[in-house]
Design a protein around this motif. Structure first.
Motif, short mmCIF file in Angstrom:
data_model
loop_
_atom_site.label_atom_id
_atom_site.label_comp_id
_atom_site.label_asym_id
_atom_site.label_seq_id
_atom_site.Cartn_x
_atom_site.Cartn_y
_atom_site.Cartn_z
N ILE A 73 1.32 -1.14 -0.23
CA ILE A 73 -0.22 0.17 0.33
C ILE A 73 0.93 0.78 -0.42
N SER A 74 2.13 0.96 1.11
CA SER A 74 2.66 2.30 1.04
C SER A 74 3.46 2.67 -0.83
N ARG A 75 3.80 1.69 -1.05
CA ARG A 75 4.12 1.63 -2.38
C ARG A 75 3.19 2.60 -3.43
N ARG A 91 -12.00 -6.54 1.21
CA ARG A 91 -12.41 -4.82 1.30
C ARG A 91 -11.27 -4.66 1.53
N GLN A 92 -9.99 -5.17 1.00
CA GLN A 92 -8.50 -4.95 1.81
C GLN A 92 -7.89 -3.39 1.18
N ALA A 93 -8.62 -4.19 -0.41
CA ALA A 93 -8.13 -2.79 -1.28
C ALA A 93 -9.11 -1.43 -2.05
N GLU A 94 -10.12 -1.40 -0.79
CA GLU A 94 -11.32 -0.62 -1.55
C GLU A 94 -10.46 1.01 -0.64
N GLU A 95 -10.08 1.20 -0.25
CA GLU A 95 -9.50 2.16 0.05
C GLU A 95 -8.72 2.85 -2.00
N GLY A 100 -8.91 5.28 -6.84
CA GLY A 100 -8.46 5.81 -8.43
C GLY A 100 -6.86 5.21 -9.04
N LEU A 101 -6.37 4.67 -7.51
CA LEU A 101 -4.66 3.90 -8.13
C LEU A 101 -4.55 2.19 -8.36
#
Length: 412
Positions: A73-75, A91-95, A100-101
Motif C-alpha cells: 500500500i505504501s508503494r 475490502r483490503q484494497a477498497e480505499e 483511483g489508484l
C-alpha cells in the motif's frame, strides 16, 4: 456443479506460447507467498507469464499478508506502484480503488466472460465496486480445516480423531507421549483464524455470518458463543508449548509429528505435498473440524495499479487473462492446495483432502471470508484481542467474550 478435467491442463506453457504479445514487457508482481508450497504455486504464474513473451519480476515479501500489505500500500500511495499485487478477496484494497489508484478490469472481465465462469459469484462481487471489476480472483482458500498427524496419534496410542471433541479429548494422551496437541504460530492472524474456525464449527455457519457480517452483538454475547470461547481456551491450553512464529513452521510440526494437529487453511496442503506426505495415509484432514463441513469462499486476488506506461499496461492485461485461463488455474491450484475459481475445470490429480473441498463446494455449503464481511481495521482489532488472549492465560474466556462483544458492536 460438475468439474471436468481439461486435457491441456499440464500443457499450459506450450499452449500460452502459441501467440506472444505484441510488445513484451517486464512486470513486477508483489505477493507474500514464500513458503515451499506457496513458492511452487506462484512459479506456475511466473512460468505462464514468461512463456507469453513477457518477463515476471518476482516481488515476494517475506512474512504474512499482515506484513506485506502495508508495504504494498505504501508503494502504491507513494508513487512507486508495482505491475500487479496480491491481496485477499474483500475490502483490503477498497480505499486504493476509491482513490483511483487501481486499474479497472471490467473490459477484460467482460471479454473473458468472468461472470459466467467464476464460481461462486461472491468472489467476483468482492472484486467489484460501483459496478466495476478491479481484481482477478485466482483461488478459493478456506480456513475451515483441522490437519492431523497420523503418526502422532499412533505414537500416543489413540485413534485419529474424527471431530473436534475427540481431538480435544485426546490431548492428555498426546502430552503424555511428548507430543504438542495443537500447533499455533505467533503471527496475529493465526489465533483469530483458530477462533473463527471454532465459531463456525461449534456455533454454526449462520452464527458466524451474523456476527461478522451483520455485526450481531447480542448473538456474540450469548450462550452459544460462550461455548466457543471455552473451546478457544481449550485450544490455548493445547497449544501452550507451541513456540514457533510462522504458520508453515507450525505445519511442519504436524508433518514431523512434533505436534498432533493444526487449525489452518487449505494452503497447508502445499506444505504436506512438498514434504512428500500423502493425504489419508500420513495425515488426515477434517473440514469444519469434523462438525460443520463448510468452505469459506475467501482466497487470493490480484490487483493492478494504474501505470503510466503503455507497454506495462498491456502486459497487465495479459497477466490478468492468464491468471484466469483454465490451464493456469489448474496448474496453480494443484500446487497451492486451493480450489479453482473457474467452474468449468477439474483437478483430477487432486488428493483426498482437495476432493473433500470440491464436494463441499459443489454442495453449496459455503460462507464468506472475514475480509468480505468486515473492514480491515475492525479485523485488526479482533486480531489483537486473540493474540492477547492466547498469550495471556489470566484472561478468562468470559472476559475475552465481553471484549469481543464490544468489538463486534462497533465494527464496520
Amino acid at each position: 456443479m460438475r468439474y471436468r478435467l481439461l486435457t491441456a491442463a499440464f500443457a499450459a506453457t506450450a499452449a500460452l506460447n502459441i501467440a506472444g504479445p505484441v510488445q513484451a514487457a517486464e512486470l513486477e508482481v508483489t505477493h507474500w507467498w514464500t513458503s515451499g508450497g506457496e513458492a511452487a504455486a506462484v512459479a506456475e504464474f511466473a512460468k505462464a507469464f514468461d512463456a507469453s513473451g513477457h518477463k515476471w519480476i518476482d516481488g515476494a515479501i517475506a512474512g504474512s499478508g499482515g506484513t506485506a500489505r502495508p508495504i504494498m500500500i505504501s508503494r502504491i500511495t507513494g508513487g512507486d506502484p508495482m505491475g500487479a499485487t496480491q491481496f485477499n478477496h474483500g475490502r483490503q484494497a477498497e480505499e486504493l480503488v476509491e482513490a483511483g489508484l487501481m486499474r479497472d478490469l471490467t473490459d477484460i472481465a467482460e471479454e473473458g466472460k468472468w461472470r459466467e465462469v467464476v464460481h461462486p459469484s461472491s468472489l467476483l462481487d468482492s472484486c467489484t465496486l460501483d459496478g466495476k471489476i478491479y481484481c482477478v480472483p485466482v483461488n478459493i482458500h478456506s480456513q475451515q480445516w483441522l490437519w492431523l498427524s497420523n503418526a502422532a496419534f499412533e505414537k500416543a496410542g489413540v485413534p485419529v480423531p474424527t471431530n473436534w471433541e475427540e481431538y480435544a479429548a485426546a490431548a492428555p494422551a498426546l502430552e503424555e507421549a511428548g507430543i504438542i496437541p495443537l500447533a499455533v504460530g505467533q503471527q496475529p492472524w493465526q489465533t483469530t483464524l483458530a477462533f473463527q474456525v471454532l465459531l463456525t464449527a461449534i456455533a454454526g455457519p449462520d452464527a458466524y455470518t451474523k456476527i461478522f457480517g451483520e455485526k450481531d452483538a447480542d448473538l456474540a454475547a450469548g450462550e452459544e458463543l460462550a461455548k466457543v470461547f471455552e473451546a478457544a481456551a481449550q485450544a490455548r491450553s493445547m497449544s501452550a508449548k507451541s513456540n514457533v512464529q510462522d504458520w508453515n513452521q507450525a505445519t511442519n510440526m504436524v508433518i514431523t509429528g512434533q505436534a498432533a494437529g493444526q487449525i489452518m487453511g487449505d494452503w497447508a496442503q502445499g506444505e504436506f505435498q512438498v514434504a512428500g506426505q500423502v493425504a489419508g495415509k500420513d495425515y488426515t484432514c477434517l473440514p469444519g473440524l469434523g462438525v460443520n463441513e463448510v468452505i469459506m469462499t475467501g482466497g487470493d486476488a490480484f490487483y493492478f495499479p494504474v501505470l503510466d506506461d503503455e507497454e506495462k499496461s498491456a502486459a497487465q492485461a495479459d497477466l490478468a487473462k492468464l491468471m484466469l485461463s483454465p490451464e493456469v488455474q489448474v496448474a496453480f491450484n494443484l500446487k497451492k492446495g486451493s480450489l479453482p475459481v473457474r467452474g468449468d475445470v477439474d483437478l483430477e490429480a487432486a488428493n483426498d483432502c482437495m476432493k473433500k473441498g470440491l464436494e463441499i463446494l459443489a454442495q453449496g455449503n459455503i460462507i464468506q471470508s472475514p475480509d468480505q464481511l468486515m473492514s480491515a481495521d475492525s479485523l485488526t482489532q479482533i486480531n489483537d484481542l486473540f493474540v492477547e488472549f492466547f498469550n495471556n492465560t489470566s484472561i478468562t474466556a468470559e472476559d475475552a467474550q465481553k471484549r469481543f462483544v464490544d468489538l463486534v458492536a462497533n465494527a464496520d
